[in-house]
Design an enzyme around this catalytic site. Structure first.
Site, PDB file in Angstrom:
ATOM      1  N   ASP A  11      54.753  75.092  41.657  1.00 49.28           N
ATOM      2  CA  ASP A  11      56.004  74.321  41.629  1.00 49.28           C
ATOM      3  C   ASP A  11      57.043  74.881  40.668  1.00 49.28           C
ATOM      4  O   ASP A  11      58.052  74.237  40.402  1.00 49.28           O
ATOM      5  CB  ASP A  11      55.714  72.844  41.306  1.00 49.28           C
ATOM      6  CG  ASP A  11      55.653  72.560  39.811  1.00 49.28           C
ATOM      7  OD1 ASP A  11      55.148  73.415  39.058  1.00 49.28           O
ATOM      8  OD2 ASP A  11      56.113  71.483  39.397  1.00 49.28           O
ATOM      9  N   GLU A  12      56.811  76.082  40.165  1.00 51.07           N
ATOM     10  CA  GLU A  12      57.674  76.613  39.118  1.00 51.07           C
ATOM     11  C   GLU A  12      57.973  78.080  39.376  1.00 51.07           C
ATOM     12  O   GLU A  12      57.057  78.844  39.690  1.00 51.07           O
ATOM     13  CB  GLU A  12      56.893  76.522  37.802  1.00 51.07           C
ATOM     14  CG  GLU A  12      57.635  76.001  36.624  1.00 51.07           C
ATOM     15  CD  GLU A  12      56.749  76.038  35.388  1.00 51.07           C
ATOM     16  OE1 GLU A  12      57.105  76.754  34.462  1.00 51.07           O
ATOM     17  OE2 GLU A  12      55.702  75.366  35.383  1.00 51.07           O
TER      18      GLU A  12
ATOM     19  N   ASP B  36      61.681  73.888  38.509  1.00 49.61           N
ATOM     20  CA  ASP B  36      60.408  73.196  38.296  1.00 49.61           C
ATOM     21  C   ASP B  36      60.448  71.864  39.058  1.00 49.61           C
ATOM     22  O   ASP B  36      61.336  71.037  38.805  1.00 49.61           O
ATOM     23  CB  ASP B  36      60.209  72.964  36.797  1.00 49.61           C
ATOM     24  CG  ASP B  36      58.841  72.379  36.456  1.00 49.61           C
ATOM     25  OD1 ASP B  36      58.402  72.534  35.305  1.00 49.61           O
ATOM     26  OD2 ASP B  36      58.218  71.753  37.335  1.00 49.61           O
TER      27      ASP B  36
HETATM   28  P1  TTP Z   1      53.979  70.556  35.978  1.00 51.75           P
HETATM   29  O1  TTP Z   1      55.244  71.152  36.482  1.00 51.75           O
HETATM   30  O2  TTP Z   1      53.575  70.850  34.580  1.00 51.75           O
HETATM   31  O3  TTP Z   1      54.052  68.963  36.077  1.00 51.75           O
HETATM   32  P2  TTP Z   1      54.705  68.065  37.192  1.00 51.75           P
HETATM   33  O4  TTP Z   1      55.443  68.871  38.206  1.00 51.75           O
HETATM   34  O5  TTP Z   1      53.645  67.179  37.755  1.00 51.75           O
HETATM   35  O6  TTP Z   1      55.686  67.161  36.379  1.00 51.75           O
HETATM   36  P3  TTP Z   1      57.108  67.547  35.718  1.00 51.75           P
HETATM   37  O7  TTP Z   1      58.105  66.631  36.391  1.00 51.75           O
HETATM   38  O8  TTP Z   1      56.968  67.246  34.263  1.00 51.75           O
HETATM   39  O9  TTP Z   1      57.369  68.984  36.014  1.00 51.75           O
HETATM   40  O10 TTP Z   1      52.780  70.965  36.901  1.00 51.75           O
HETATM   41  C1  TTP Z   1      52.918  71.129  38.307  1.00 51.75           C
HETATM   42  C2  TTP Z   1      51.685  70.652  39.033  1.00 51.75           C
HETATM   43  O11 TTP Z   1      50.533  71.342  38.562  1.00 51.75           O
HETATM   44  C3  TTP Z   1      51.399  69.196  38.824  1.00 51.75           C
HETATM   45  O12 TTP Z   1      52.084  68.382  39.762  1.00 51.75           O
HETATM   46  C4  TTP Z   1      49.896  69.121  38.969  1.00 51.75           C
HETATM   47  C5  TTP Z   1      49.403  70.475  38.508  1.00 51.75           C
HETATM   48  N1  TTP Z   1      48.831  70.395  37.158  1.00 51.75           N
HETATM   49  C6  TTP Z   1      47.450  70.232  37.010  1.00 51.75           C
HETATM   50  O13 TTP Z   1      46.711  70.211  38.005  1.00 51.75           O
HETATM   51  N2  TTP Z   1      46.937  70.139  35.745  1.00 51.75           N
HETATM   52  C7  TTP Z   1      47.704  70.168  34.624  1.00 51.75           C
HETATM   53  O14 TTP Z   1      47.184  70.063  33.491  1.00 51.75           O
HETATM   54  C8  TTP Z   1      49.129  70.328  34.767  1.00 51.75           C
HETATM   55  C9  TTP Z   1      50.012  70.365  33.562  1.00 51.75           C
HETATM   56  C10 TTP Z   1      49.634  70.441  36.046  1.00 51.75           C
HETATM   57 MG    MG Z   2      56.799  70.372  37.667  1.00 55.11          MG
END
Ligand code: TTP
Ligand code: MG
Length: 364
Positions: free
Chosen positions: A103-104, A8
């Site tokens: 991203d996951e 992630d």
């Molecule tokens: P996430 O992996 O949930 O968040 P993140 O990568 O920004 O932060 P973390 O370090 O906690 O993993 O989501 C990945 C991307 O998806 C995030 O950068 C932006 C997008 N996203 C949205 O557009 N809306 C949302 O509600 C969420 C949770 C994520």
């Molecule tokens: Mg993330």
């Protein structure tokens, strides 16, 4: 026993924007829509998170909480292309990759030979390569299943790896809050709290029957997760180019009758397997593979021009097979039948035809 890695990226969209614009370094930033257009935050960097700026929060509220917040408009095409670059790195280790978002992803590295077969070393190597080649950080969770790998990737976030080895699963879940279980949101967590259930150890004390009564179909699954058990496979979404079924026979097939009989069974199996993916693919050709008793082999391909005929038409496969067999005066050791595939566009209008065609084959 599987070896699963969950990867992630850290504050993904925000990290990309910081990477590409050095002027943003050290500032609290959020990627999202403008406040005066009722925008919401997609994500924020860790600096902004200190002020409580979170995903899905209205931008206007985020700015109230953090007046210095820099709002950056999203660039989805860039995030998509970076996601492809992540996957190119993953593919150096395994083909079994299941993306959950840009991203996951889950990676099944059970049969991976690199790094002496150590999933933790593979995860760290992937993280180092993402940093060196893409200038971004990702976190990784390593565990014997998907559920625990996903929990673990959050454990040392950002820029960390956490491993739950098989012999530590029982101990790990004992103190794990039930709220960490995927699907257990605020409402369910509260419901559990009223039952006196906070950790998975608490959850383990509740009888499956009771869980089924309260949570329906999800009840038995909760009981398993509480023990750290999760049998879900990593489902690769790589595009398939073909689907086929092959059989090697203990005794070579001598007669046309025996060969055609064997073909019938192969087509039944092929039909069964194709049905599972028929929504996503449309066949472009049918093919037959024959390996003879002297181990030479031949394949026959036939482009499907007329999509109103059944794709898995028995007579068409029989004709191909008899033509291939006629190439050598030998008995048959292996027989295969398949379809070459092309991805079906989601709104393709002949979906209904596809279902009709499957029926035609079943009736044949
Ligand atoms: P996430 O992996 O949930 O968040 P993140 O990568 O920004 O932060 P973390 O370090 O906690 O993993 O989501 C990945 C991307 O998806 C995030 O950068 C932006 C997008 N996203 C949205 O557009 N809306 C949302 O509600 C969420 C949770 C994520
Ligand atoms: Mg993330």
């Amino acid at each position: 026993m599987r070896k699963i890695i969950h990867i992630d990226a850290d504050s993904f969209y925000a990290s990309v924007e910081m990477r590409d614009d050095p002027a943003l370094a050290g500032k609290p930033i959020a990627v999202g829509g403008a406040a005066d257009r009722r925008g919401v935050i997609a994500t924020s960097n860790y600096e902004a998170r200190k002020y409580g700026v979170r995903s899905a929060m209205p931008t206007s509220r985020a700015l109230q909480q953090c007046p210095a917040l820099v709002i950056v408009a999203p660039r989805f095409d860039v995030y998509r292309s970076i996601s492809k670059q992540f996957h190119a790195i993953f593919r150096d280790y395994t083909e079994l990759i299941e993306p959950l978002s840009l991203d996951e992803a889950y990676l099944d590295v059970t049969d991976c030979q690199q790094c002496g077969g150590s999933a933790t070393l593979i995860a760290n190597e992937i993280r180092a390569r993402v940093r060196a080649e893409l200038g971004l950080t990702v976190s990784a969770g390593v565990a014997p299943n998907k559920f625990l790998a996903k929990v673990a990737s959050d454990w040392n976030k950002p820029d960390g790896t956490y491993t739950i080895p098989p012999d530590q699963v029982a101990e790990f879940v004992r103190t794990l809050p039930v709220s960490k279980i995927n699907g257990v949101g605020k409402v369910t967590t509260e419901k559990f709290r009223k039952m006196g259930v906070v950790t998975c150890a608490d959850l383990q004390t509740i009888a499956v029957e009771e869980l089924a009564r309260r949570f329906g179909k999800y009840g038995p699954r909760l009981a398993q997760l509480a023990l750290g058990i999760d049998h879900r496979e990593v489902k690769s979404t790589r595009l398939r180019k073909s689907i086929s079924v092959e059989r090697t026979y203990p005794q070579d097939l001598e007669t046309d009758a025996a060969i055609l009989d064997a073909l019938g069974r192969i087509l039944e199996e092929l039909e069964h397997r194709f049905q599972k993916i028929a929504q996503q693919y449309r066949p472009s050709a049918r093919f037959i593979k024959v390996k003879f008793s002297d181990f030479t082999q031949t394949t026959m391909d036939e482009t499907i021009l007329d999509h109103s005929c059944p794709w898995l038409s028995v007579v068409d496969y029989q004709r191909l097979l008899l033509a291939g067999r006629a190439r050598r005066a030998l008995s048959v050791r292996l027989l295969g039948a398949g379809l070459r595939l092309e991805p079906r566009l989601t709104d393709e209008h002949d979906d209904r035809d596809a279902i009709g065609q499957m029926k035609l084959f079943v009736d044949a």
